[in-house]
Design a protein around this motif. Structure first.
Motif, short mmCIF file in Angstrom:
data_model
loop_
_atom_site.label_atom_id
_atom_site.label_comp_id
_atom_site.label_asym_id
_atom_site.label_seq_id
_atom_site.Cartn_x
_atom_site.Cartn_y
_atom_site.Cartn_z
N ASP A 138 0.70 -1.08 -0.18
CA ASP A 138 0.06 -0.11 0.08
C ASP A 138 0.72 1.18 -0.05
O ASP A 138 1.79 1.19 0.94
N TYR A 139 0.43 2.19 -0.89
CA TYR A 139 1.38 3.48 -0.97
C TYR A 139 0.86 4.21 0.40
O TYR A 139 -0.33 4.53 0.53
N ASN A 140 1.95 4.80 0.80
CA ASN A 140 1.65 5.94 1.85
C ASN A 140 2.42 6.90 1.60
O ASN A 140 3.68 7.07 1.58
N VAL A 168 2.87 9.84 3.06
CA VAL A 168 3.89 10.31 4.27
C VAL A 168 5.06 9.73 4.17
O VAL A 168 6.30 10.34 4.17
N VAL A 169 5.17 8.58 3.66
CA VAL A 169 6.57 7.86 3.47
C VAL A 169 7.49 8.20 2.32
O VAL A 169 8.64 8.64 2.31
N GLU A 214 6.40 11.08 -0.38
CA GLU A 214 5.58 12.08 -0.72
C GLU A 214 5.43 12.36 -2.41
O GLU A 214 6.30 12.41 -2.92
N TRP A 249 -7.24 8.14 3.12
CA TRP A 249 -6.32 7.59 3.95
C TRP A 249 -6.69 6.12 4.45
O TRP A 249 -5.78 5.34 4.44
N ARG A 250 -7.80 5.92 4.61
CA ARG A 250 -8.28 4.48 5.27
C ARG A 250 -8.34 3.44 4.20
O ARG A 250 -7.97 2.31 4.48
N PRO A 308 -6.47 3.48 0.58
CA PRO A 308 -5.68 4.28 -0.37
C PRO A 308 -6.00 3.80 -1.84
O PRO A 308 -5.79 4.47 -2.92
N LEU A 319 -6.95 10.96 -0.38
CA LEU A 319 -5.44 10.47 -0.13
C LEU A 319 -4.40 11.92 -0.61
O LEU A 319 -3.66 12.08 0.27
#
Length: 267
Positions: A114-116, A118-119, A121, A144-145, A147, A189
């Motif tokens: 899963d792409y985050n 925050v990690v 950008e 966000w919940r 993505p 997201l």
């Protein structure tokens, strides 16, 4: 390697082995091996939202690909319900039995996760483009919940567009306010990372031509479209989708203003 037959521009394969379910999704997609020796995430026609979700996967996924996004290859997967005979999970057994025939698969991306943002950008331009695409296609399922994006080989990939085009679950020919369909971007997201929408809107709206829309709609199997009793024929259904996109892209695009307002509120 066995021959793979093209159908409507999408490759057609046959599932040969059911490997495992993915329980993260509400529709219980599964990993299957096919006769081209490839592995695919299978979206079942017998799942709760039926072929409408599969239509949305094709239309939005292939539109995204043509706009420059990374999307796993979409294939048509023929499924023999007999593959479910040895499956110990009764829920999976019933899903396989209800999904005989043509289903939809996405190329499995091994090692993806899963792409985050925050990690890793995203660029402001990429974030704005994805926000615009989801606003155009009414994709209410990229938050966000949940993505619905993956990171694979250090690049962002788009998946799971079955919740897009939500209007087609209850549309009628006489009721088509496409320009004003609501899309709430507050929880999207990409909102915190997106740049201004105006330049992205100018570019992408010009690229989504009627010809491009027809090209994408031609990829949807007639049998899936024929199940829509509101319009009668596959071509009538395609015409209705064309009218949706034409109305959505006609100016002034108030939905783009709403996206910009949501973005500005988070900057």
């Amino acid at each position: 390697m066995p021959d793979v037959k093209p159908t409507n521009g999408l490759r057609q394969v046959a599932a040969t082995r059911y490997v495992t379910p993915f329980r993260e999704g509400g529709s219980l997609p599964g990993l299957v091996e096919a006769d081209d020796l490839g592995m695919y995430v299978l979206k079942f026609r017998g799942a709760g939202q039926g072929v409408k979700a599969l239509i949305a996967e094709v239309v939005v996924g292939e539109l995204a690909r043509r706009l420059g996004f990374n999307v796993p290859e979409i294939v048509l997967v023929d499924l023999d319900p007999a593959l479910g005979r040895s499956e110990p999970d009764q829920e999976v057994q019933e899903l396989l039995k209800a999904s005989g025939g043509r289903n939809l698969g996405l190329d499995y991306l091994p090692g993806s996760f899963d792409y985050n943002p925050v990690v890793r950008e995203p660029s402001a331009d990429l974030a704005a483009r994805l926000l615009w695409l989801d606003g155009l296609t009414l994709n209410v399922d990229r938050s966000w919940r949940n993505p619905n994006t993956l990171l694979w080989h250090r690049e962002l990939w788009l998946i799971d567009h079955g919740a897009s085009l939500y209007f087609h679950h209850s549309w009628r020919p006489e009721r088509f306010p496409a320009a004003s369909y609501r899309f709430d971007a507050a929880d999207h997201l990409m909102v915190p990372f997106a740049g201004p929408l105006a330049p992205v809107d100018a570019e992408l709206s010009a690229r989504v031509t009627p010809e491009l829309v027809r090209e994408v709609l031609a990829l949807v199997p007639d049998k899936w479209l024929a199940k829509d009793e509101a319009f009668g024929t596959p071509e009538a259904v395609r015409d209705a989708y064309e009218r949706f996109f034409a109305a959505r892209l006609a100016g002034p695009r108030t939905w783009v203003d709403e996206l910009e307002a949501a973005r500005a509120a988070r900057v």
